[in-house]
Design an enzyme around this catalytic site. Structure first.
Site, PDB file in Angstrom:
ATOM      1  N   ASP A   1       0.920  -1.246  -0.046  1.00 45.03           N
ATOM      2  CA  ASP A   1       0.040   0.112  -0.041  1.00 45.03           C
ATOM      3  C   ASP A   1       1.074   1.252   0.064  1.00 45.03           C
ATOM      4  OD1 ASP A   1      -2.028  -1.789   0.068  1.00 45.03           O
ATOM      5  OD2 ASP A   1      -2.059  -1.791   2.416  1.00 45.03           O
TER       6      ASP A   1
ATOM      7  N   LYS B   1       1.804   1.916  -4.910  1.00 49.08           N
ATOM      8  CA  LYS B   1       2.281   1.395  -6.400  1.00 49.08           C
ATOM      9  C   LYS B   1       1.364   1.607  -7.471  1.00 49.08           C
ATOM     10  CE  LYS B   1       2.341  -2.577  -4.103  1.00 49.08           C
ATOM     11  NZ  LYS B   1       2.061  -1.957  -2.816  1.00 49.08           N
TER      12      LYS B   1
ATOM     13  N   GLY C   1      -4.506  -4.815  -3.563  1.00 48.96           N
ATOM     14  CA  GLY C   1      -5.607  -3.757  -4.016  1.00 48.96           C
ATOM     15  C   GLY C   1      -4.686  -2.319  -4.410  1.00 48.96           C
ATOM     16  N   HIS C   2      -4.652  -2.156  -5.595  1.00 48.57           N
ATOM     17  CA  HIS C   2      -4.114  -0.992  -6.323  1.00 48.57           C
ATOM     18  C   HIS C   2      -4.906   0.213  -6.729  1.00 48.57           C
ATOM     19  CE1 HIS C   2      -0.427  -3.818  -7.007  1.00 48.57           C
ATOM     20  NE2 HIS C   2      -0.851  -3.824  -5.669  1.00 48.57           N
TER      21      HIS C   2
ATOM     22  N   GLN D   1       1.699  -6.181  -3.195  1.00 46.69           N
ATOM     23  CA  GLN D   1       2.437  -6.350  -1.782  1.00 46.69           C
ATOM     24  C   GLN D   1       3.698  -5.276  -1.702  1.00 46.69           C
ATOM     25  OE1 GLN D   1       1.901  -9.653  -3.245  1.00 46.69           O
ATOM     26  NE2 GLN D   1      -0.373  -8.890  -2.775  1.00 46.69           N
TER      27      GLN D   1
HETATM   28  P1  GDP Z   1      -0.824   0.214  -3.589  1.00 44.76           P
HETATM   29  O1  GDP Z   1      -1.288  -1.210  -3.056  1.00 44.76           O
HETATM   30  O2  GDP Z   1       0.628   0.238  -3.257  1.00 44.76           O
HETATM   31  O3  GDP Z   1      -1.119   0.471  -4.988  1.00 44.76           O
HETATM   32  O4  GDP Z   1      -1.406   0.953  -2.626  1.00 44.76           O
HETATM   33  P2  GDP Z   1      -3.113   1.449  -2.596  1.00 44.76           P
HETATM   34  O5  GDP Z   1      -3.721   1.800  -3.462  1.00 44.76           O
HETATM   35  O6  GDP Z   1      -3.626   0.332  -1.667  1.00 44.76           O
HETATM   36  O7  GDP Z   1      -2.920   2.563  -1.286  1.00 44.76           O
HETATM   37  C1  GDP Z   1      -2.327   3.950  -1.605  1.00 44.76           C
HETATM   38  C2  GDP Z   1      -3.565   4.780  -1.142  1.00 44.76           C
HETATM   39  O8  GDP Z   1      -2.933   6.258  -1.192  1.00 44.76           O
HETATM   40  C3  GDP Z   1      -4.522   5.134  -2.334  1.00 44.76           C
HETATM   41  O9  GDP Z   1      -5.808   5.351  -1.820  1.00 44.76           O
HETATM   42  C4  GDP Z   1      -4.075   6.187  -3.131  1.00 44.76           C
HETATM   43  O10 GDP Z   1      -5.079   6.810  -4.071  1.00 44.76           O
HETATM   44  C5  GDP Z   1      -3.379   6.983  -2.249  1.00 44.76           C
HETATM   45  N1  GDP Z   1      -2.342   7.904  -2.711  1.00 44.76           N
HETATM   46  C6  GDP Z   1      -1.215   7.621  -3.501  1.00 44.76           C
HETATM   47  N2  GDP Z   1      -0.376   8.246  -3.522  1.00 44.76           N
HETATM   48  C7  GDP Z   1      -0.703   9.560  -2.872  1.00 44.76           C
HETATM   49  C8  GDP Z   1      -0.289  10.869  -2.457  1.00 44.76           C
HETATM   50  O11 GDP Z   1       0.789  11.129  -2.913  1.00 44.76           O
HETATM   51  N3  GDP Z   1      -1.130  11.454  -1.646  1.00 44.76           N
HETATM   52  C9  GDP Z   1      -2.226  11.182  -1.106  1.00 44.76           C
HETATM   53  N4  GDP Z   1      -2.984  11.799  -0.229  1.00 44.76           N
HETATM   54  N5  GDP Z   1      -2.921   9.782  -1.416  1.00 44.76           N
HETATM   55  C10 GDP Z   1      -2.109   8.952  -2.169  1.00 44.76           C
HETATM   56  P1  IMO Z   2      -0.783  -4.443  -2.100  1.00 44.36           P
HETATM   57  O1  IMO Z   2      -0.327  -5.112  -3.417  1.00 44.36           O
HETATM   58  C1  IMO Z   2      -0.917  -4.577   2.172  1.00 44.36           C
HETATM   59  C2  IMO Z   2      -0.868  -8.784   3.869  1.00 44.36           C
HETATM   60  C3  IMO Z   2      -2.012  -9.351   4.484  1.00 44.36           C
HETATM   61  C4  IMO Z   2      -1.295 -10.163   5.528  1.00 44.36           C
HETATM   62  C5  IMO Z   2      -0.326 -10.860   4.850  1.00 44.36           C
HETATM   63  C6  IMO Z   2      -0.678 -12.058   4.284  1.00 44.36           C
HETATM   64  O2  IMO Z   2      -2.328  -3.592  -2.277  1.00 44.36           O
HETATM   65  O3  IMO Z   2       0.416  -3.521  -1.593  1.00 44.36           O
HETATM   66  P2  IMO Z   2      -2.244 -13.062   2.407  1.00 44.36           P
HETATM   67  O4  IMO Z   2      -3.396 -12.846   2.171  1.00 44.36           O
HETATM   68  O5  IMO Z   2      -1.315 -12.448   1.251  1.00 44.36           O
HETATM   69  O6  IMO Z   2      -1.800 -14.488   2.619  1.00 44.36           O
HETATM   70  O7  IMO Z   2      -1.746 -12.207   3.695  1.00 44.36           O
HETATM   71  O8  IMO Z   2       0.042  -9.971   3.560  1.00 44.36           O
HETATM   72  N1  IMO Z   2      -1.089  -8.229   2.498  1.00 44.36           N
HETATM   73  C7  IMO Z   2      -1.079  -6.858   2.119  1.00 44.36           C
HETATM   74  N2  IMO Z   2      -1.034  -5.991   2.848  1.00 44.36           N
HETATM   75  N3  IMO Z   2      -0.982  -4.631   0.992  1.00 44.36           N
HETATM   76  C8  IMO Z   2      -1.308  -5.917   0.133  1.00 44.36           C
HETATM   77  O9  IMO Z   2      -1.370  -5.636  -1.255  1.00 44.36           O
HETATM   78  C9  IMO Z   2      -1.120  -7.068   0.524  1.00 44.36           C
HETATM   79  N4  IMO Z   2      -1.406  -8.450   0.077  1.00 44.36           N
HETATM   80  C10 IMO Z   2      -1.190  -9.217   1.502  1.00 44.36           C
HETATM   81  O10 IMO Z   2      -2.566  -8.357   5.193  1.00 44.36           O
HETATM   82  O11 IMO Z   2      -0.591  -9.457   6.645  1.00 44.36           O
HETATM   83 MG    MG Z   3      -2.824  -1.746  -1.870  1.00 51.19          MG
END
Ligand code: GDP
Ligand code: IMO
Ligand code: MG
Length: 432
Positions: free
Chosen positions: A13, A16, A40-41, A225
């Site tokens: 998170d 990416k 979850g991207h 991840q």
């Molecule tokens: P990922 O799994 O690495 O793709 O990240 P996620 O999408 O799960 O979580 C990142 C969250 O931060 C999302 O809601 C993005 O829209 C948000 N986000 C990403 N970059 C920024 C930033 O520079 N500022 C803010 N406020 N939100 C951001």
């Molecule tokens: P993105 O791509 C954050 C965490 C779970 C748990 C551990 C193992 O959005 O960054 P699993 O279901 O993979 O066997 O769970 O990994 N986990 C993540 N945490 N972002 C993710 O993906 C994750 N994918 C798995 O919360 O701790």
């Molecule tokens: Mg994510």
């Protein structure tokens, strides 16, 4: 030949998805190499928020193709749902644009039931998985019992293999976990249907990637991840079951290292973790609420896949250095700089101290036993200005610039870009 890799340097998170979206403007192919729908991207484009779990975030750009490499575990139902969701938004999802590796493994409801059952018996040792069946699907892969996407190409063989797999799962559910068996027939019917729908997408993605690279195409590898969840290099056993690190690209896409141009680490300006496991710089109370947010803003720290509140803390420089080493990072993208606005001071962990007062600048004996260390912090002055409309380095407040430089110094790797909001345009190029 040009291959750029995006890898999360923390526990996931890091943002990416939005960075992949940004770099997709100059990419021909975006390829996922690990994980499954545990990811979850989030990508924000023109007032729409896309939440992608399996399909590479590049798909939103009409000129790119999306590949799902052999390193993935794919739940066909989640994949089809995501394909339909994109089609509803007028994004073309055709076999020309989306390609699935024949060698990717498949997740079934059996794996999901086992994931839940195994978690329930772990008691205090619970990992806090996403309950998507990831661990059991990878377990079947390495124990050479897995179902692969290739199996979907021959329906009769697929049905037999799927039935055998579900019967085995049912035995394990009843013998080891005293859990009711799954109804096999409806699952088989469902999966035969997904096989018919997905057959034309299943190809040799490794070979196609090689051809594309040889022809001078730009390929972007999208990690899922974060590397601290890597099965080999993460905080084992509180990890996921795949190779998240940059090295996972080669085994997970079926290409060699020759075309690598950049390995870009996605790093949040602070740190978060969903699920259990050590987190030395974790904060609680008011500061945690401040960093996490309360859920009223879309980017607040609540899981994209599960909605769980994320644990939060200060940026851990010791683990950032570790991420640089394991991934061979050439650059960082520092996300969520805007979230730190208004804090009087910002902490960064620069070393660990053990019970005997010995300090370490790299994680001793890997990172599994992090709980025994206390973080040593350095404090940087904060800034009060709102950063969300800043687009030029010169317009960032001095203390924000100094913070970016501090991250470079602590991590030992340059920051190429900082983001100041979730929208495509909310980025600032960082001069060398
Ligand atoms: P990922 O799994 O690495 O793709 O990240 P996620 O999408 O799960 O979580 C990142 C969250 O931060 C999302 O809601 C993005 O829209 C948000 N986000 C990403 N970059 C920024 C930033 O520079 N500022 C803010 N406020 N939100 C951001
Ligand atoms: P993105 O791509 C954050 C965490 C779970 C748990 C551990 C193992 O959005 O960054 P699993 O279901 O993979 O066997 O769970 O990994 N986990 C993540 N945490 N972002 C993710 O993906 C994750 N994918 C798995 O919360 O701790
Ligand atoms: Mg994510």
């Amino acid at each position: 030949m040009s291959l750029k890799i995006i890898v999360g340097t923390q526990w996931g998170d890091e943002g990416k998805g939005r960075i992949v979206d940004l770099l997709s403007a100059q990419s021909d192919i975006v390829a996922r190499y690990n994980g499954g729908d545990n990811a979850g991207h989030t990508v924000n484009v023109a007032n729409h928020t896309f939440k992608l779990h399996l399909i590479p975030s590049g798909i939103i750009h009409p000129h790119t193709s999306g590949y799902l490499g052999n390193g993935l575990v794919i739940n066909p139902k989640s994949l089809w749902t995501e394909m339909e969701m994109l089609r509803d938004l007028n994004i073309q999802v055709s076999p020309e644009r989306l390609k699935i590796s024949f060698a990717a493994h498949m997740i079934t409801p059996g794996h999901i039931a086992l994931d839940r059952a195994r978690e329930a018996t772990r008691g205090k040792g619970q990992i806090g998985t996403t309950s998507r069946g990831i661990g059991p699907a990878y377990t079947d892969k390495v124990s050479r019992n897995g179902l692969r996407m290739l199996d979907m190409l021959d329906l009769q063989h697929f049905e037999e293999k799927l039935r055998r797999h579900l019967q085995k799962v049912n035995t394990e559910l009843s013998v080891n976990f005293q859990t009711a068996p799954l109804a096999v027939d409806p699952i088989v019917e469902d999966y035969l249907n997904y096989a018919r729908l997905l057959q034309e997408y299943i190809v040799d993605t490794g070979d196609l990637l090689d051809q594309a690279l040889q022809a001078g195409k730009q390929v972007l590898a999208e990690g899922a991840q974060g590397m601290l969840l890597d099965i080999d290099h993460g905080s084992y056993p509180f990890v996921t079951s795949s190779n998240v690190t940059a090295t996972g690209v080669f085994s997970g896409l079926g290409i060699g290292i020759q075309p690598v141009e950049k390995v870009i680490g996605a790093t949040k300006a602070f740190q978060s973790r969903v699920g259990a496991g050590p987190f030395p710089t974790e904060v609680e109370g008011e500061m945690a609420t401040r960093l996490r947010g309360t859920g009223d803003k879309p980017w607040d720290e609540f899981g994209t896949t599960t909605g769980r509140p994320r644990r939060v803390g200060w940026l851990d420089g010791v683990l950032l250095r570790y991420a640089r080493r394991i991934n061979g990072l050439t650059d960082l993208v520092l996300t969520k700089l805007d979230v730190l606005s208004g804090l009087p001071e910002i902490k960064i962990c620069t070393a660990y101290r053990d019970q005997n007062g010995v300090t370490y600048s790299t994680p001793p004996l890997g990172i599994s036993d992090l709980d025994q260390f206390t973080p040593v912090y350095e404090t940087a002055p904060g800034w009060q200005e709102d950063l969300t409309s800043v687009r030029q380095w010169e317009d960032l407040p001095e203390n924000a610039q100094a913070f970016v430089r501090f991250v470079e110094q602590i991590g030992g790797v340059r920051v190429m870009l900082a983001s100041v909001g979730p929208e495509r345009s909310q980025v600032v190029s960082v001069p060398a």
